[in-house]
Design a protein around this motif. Structure first.
Motif, PDB file in Angstrom:
ATOM      1  N   PHE A   1      -0.683  10.065  -8.397  1.00 31.11           N
ATOM      2  CA  PHE A   1      -0.113   9.821  -9.618  1.00 31.11           C
ATOM      3  C   PHE A   1       0.526  11.015 -10.548  1.00 31.11           C
ATOM      4  O   PHE A   1       0.176  12.144 -10.464  1.00 31.11           O
ATOM      5  CB  PHE A   1      -1.559   9.375 -10.658  1.00 31.11           C
ATOM      6  N   LEU A   2       1.483  10.643 -11.184  1.00 25.73           N
ATOM      7  CA  LEU A   2       2.337  11.352 -11.933  1.00 25.73           C
ATOM      8  C   LEU A   2       2.383  10.697 -13.546  1.00 25.73           C
ATOM      9  O   LEU A   2       2.995   9.692 -13.493  1.00 25.73           O
ATOM     10  CB  LEU A   2       3.521  11.860 -11.323  1.00 25.73           C
ATOM     11  N   LEU A   3       2.246  11.241 -14.631  1.00 28.26           N
ATOM     12  CA  LEU A   3       2.542  10.947 -15.852  1.00 28.26           C
ATOM     13  C   LEU A   3       3.457  11.705 -16.487  1.00 28.26           C
ATOM     14  O   LEU A   3       3.443  12.898 -16.650  1.00 28.26           O
ATOM     15  CB  LEU A   3       1.204  11.093 -16.812  1.00 28.26           C
TER      16      LEU A   3
ATOM     17  N   LEU B   1      -3.733   1.780  -8.586  1.00 27.40           N
ATOM     18  CA  LEU B   1      -4.121   3.205  -7.678  1.00 27.40           C
ATOM     19  C   LEU B   1      -5.122   2.468  -6.610  1.00 27.40           C
ATOM     20  O   LEU B   1      -5.127   2.896  -5.422  1.00 27.40           O
ATOM     21  CB  LEU B   1      -4.519   4.346  -8.534  1.00 27.40           C
ATOM     22  N   LYS B   2      -6.007   1.465  -7.229  1.00 31.83           N
ATOM     23  CA  LYS B   2      -7.011   0.889  -6.188  1.00 31.83           C
ATOM     24  C   LYS B   2      -6.303   0.376  -4.917  1.00 31.83           C
ATOM     25  O   LYS B   2      -6.987   0.290  -3.993  1.00 31.83           O
ATOM     26  CB  LYS B   2      -8.012   0.137  -7.231  1.00 31.83           C
TER      27      LYS B   2
ATOM     28  N   PRO C   1      -2.943   5.762   0.948  1.00 29.42           N
ATOM     29  CA  PRO C   1      -2.651   7.100   0.870  1.00 29.42           C
ATOM     30  C   PRO C   1      -1.244   7.372   0.737  1.00 29.42           C
ATOM     31  O   PRO C   1      -0.839   8.390   0.064  1.00 29.42           O
ATOM     32  CB  PRO C   1      -3.163   7.871   2.263  1.00 29.42           C
ATOM     33  N   GLY C   2      -0.401   6.479   1.213  1.00 36.09           N
ATOM     34  CA  GLY C   2       1.078   6.963   0.975  1.00 36.09           C
ATOM     35  C   GLY C   2       1.707   6.253  -0.139  1.00 36.09           C
ATOM     36  O   GLY C   2       2.904   6.380  -0.372  1.00 36.09           O
ATOM     37  N   GLY C   3       0.984   5.792  -0.840  1.00 39.66           N
ATOM     38  CA  GLY C   3       1.667   4.929  -2.120  1.00 39.66           C
ATOM     39  C   GLY C   3       1.906   6.101  -3.408  1.00 39.66           C
ATOM     40  O   GLY C   3       1.196   7.146  -3.241  1.00 39.66           O
TER      41      GLY C   3
ATOM     42  N   GLN D   1       0.565  -1.317   0.106  1.00 40.52           N
ATOM     43  CA  GLN D   1      -0.090  -0.085  -0.052  1.00 40.52           C
ATOM     44  C   GLN D   1       1.000   1.237  -0.093  1.00 40.52           C
ATOM     45  O   GLN D   1       0.492   2.434  -0.637  1.00 40.52           O
ATOM     46  CB  GLN D   1      -0.730   0.090   1.258  1.00 40.52           C
ATOM     47  N   ASP D   2       2.115   1.285   0.561  1.00 45.27           N
ATOM     48  CA  ASP D   2       2.692   2.303   0.541  1.00 45.27           C
ATOM     49  C   ASP D   2       3.866   2.509  -0.374  1.00 45.27           C
ATOM     50  O   ASP D   2       4.964   3.191  -0.290  1.00 45.27           O
ATOM     51  CB  ASP D   2       3.552   2.444   2.086  1.00 45.27           C
TER      52      ASP D   2
END
Length: 308
Positions: free
Chosen positions: A70-72, A42-43, A47-49, A23-24
């Protein structure tokens, strides 16, 4: 256009499960496309991932999820280490790749990826790149065309096809997919013309986008980026890709046998997780483009050389 319309994610549950997500953790989807695999990751992240995605096709930016985790990065995944370092990321917990061409790219006639439509000879996944299919077809030497059709397309009549292309372009440039199809049609196996055309297009596309060199660079950088215990989950669609993936996961090399220490213990940086995974009959019926998909999963391990 929604992400699912852009591209139906192949082996979605299986490939994401292969990452064994924490999760992280920090994960990378190097072929974002319609975002199906990224949304599934993402599912499962807390929160820390964090999830970083790569896609060199600017059309993919429309599919970005609104998520602070998320970053693209709009670049080729062959530059993964450079861009992760730019964002302060030196190690990751998992890397996922769904190689090949997206449904969105195939279904746009003007992109030139599909044998089904009339379109310009383009085939660039990153449309800012200089080299297109038009340049390959109209400027490459006979020997280079023969090599590409033979190596990347695995075509028996690569020489005659290359010769036909050279003769045709000497009269006038070959500008469209339809014109290219007409030039090579007589050299395709009767009754299997569609398959032969697909092999020709695959060969040219792989040259335009330098797909095999990029895959090799990704695998080598994945070895450097993955933490011990991190996972590589990779879906390929033809034997050339799958052969590279299988060899590297087995030995950490693209050619030759795995190196061993004095006691015969392998010195490979990965260990395979499970067996080769292919789509179920139900998935193939739902998404025919998944029929050639092969998923391999490997875990990064520590290599300890034991001397006598």
């Amino acid at each position: 256009m929604t992400g699912m319309n852009y591209h139906s994610p192949v082996l979605l549950k299986e490939s994401v499960a292969g990452l064994n997500i924490r999760q992280d953790g920090v994960y990378v989807d190097v072929t974002f496309g319609g975002g199906g695999h990224s949304r599934e990751i993402l599912k499962q992240l807390g929160p820390g991932g964090r999830l970083i995605a790569f896609d060199q096709d600017e059309d993919a930016r429309a599919n970005q999820p609104d998520d602070d985790r998320f970053l693209l990065i709009e670049e080729n995944f062959r530059f993964i280490k450079r861009f992760l370092k730019f964002y302060g990321i030196l190690k990751v917990d998992g890397i996922l790749a769904d190689l090949g061409v997206s449904s969105h790219q195939f279904d746009q006639p003007e992109r030139g990826f599909s044998t089904r439509f009339e379109g310009a000879l383009d085939m660039r996944m990153r449309r800012k790149d200089a080299l297109s299919a038009r340049e390959v077809v109209n400027s490459y030497s006979f020997e280079d065309l023969r090599r590409i059709l033979s190596e990347y397309g695995e075509l028996r009549k690569a020489g005659p096809m290359a010769g036909a292309i050279v003769r045709a372009r000497d009269k006038r440039p070959i500008e469209s997919t339809v014109e290219l199809n007409e030039v090579i049609m007589d050299y395709l196996q009767k009754g299997k013309e569609f398959k032969g055309l697909a092999q020709v297009y695959q060969a040219i596309r792989m040259e335009v986008n330098q797909e095999l060199p990029a895959l090799k660079e990704l695998l080598q950088q994945a070895e450097q980026l993955l933490r011990i215990g991190g996972r590589l989950s990779l879906i390929s669609y033809h034997s050339l890709e799958d052969r590279l993936v299988k060899r590297y996961m087995r030995s950490g090399k693209f050619e030759g046998e795995v190196e061993k220490d004095f006691y015969g213990n392998p010195l490979a940086p990965f260990k395979s997780i499970g067996k080769l995974i292919t789509p179920s009959p139900e998935e193939i019926e739902r998404n025919p483009r998944s029929r050639s998909a092969k998923l391999r999963i490997a875990e990064r391990i520590e290599v300890i050389k034991k001397d006598k």
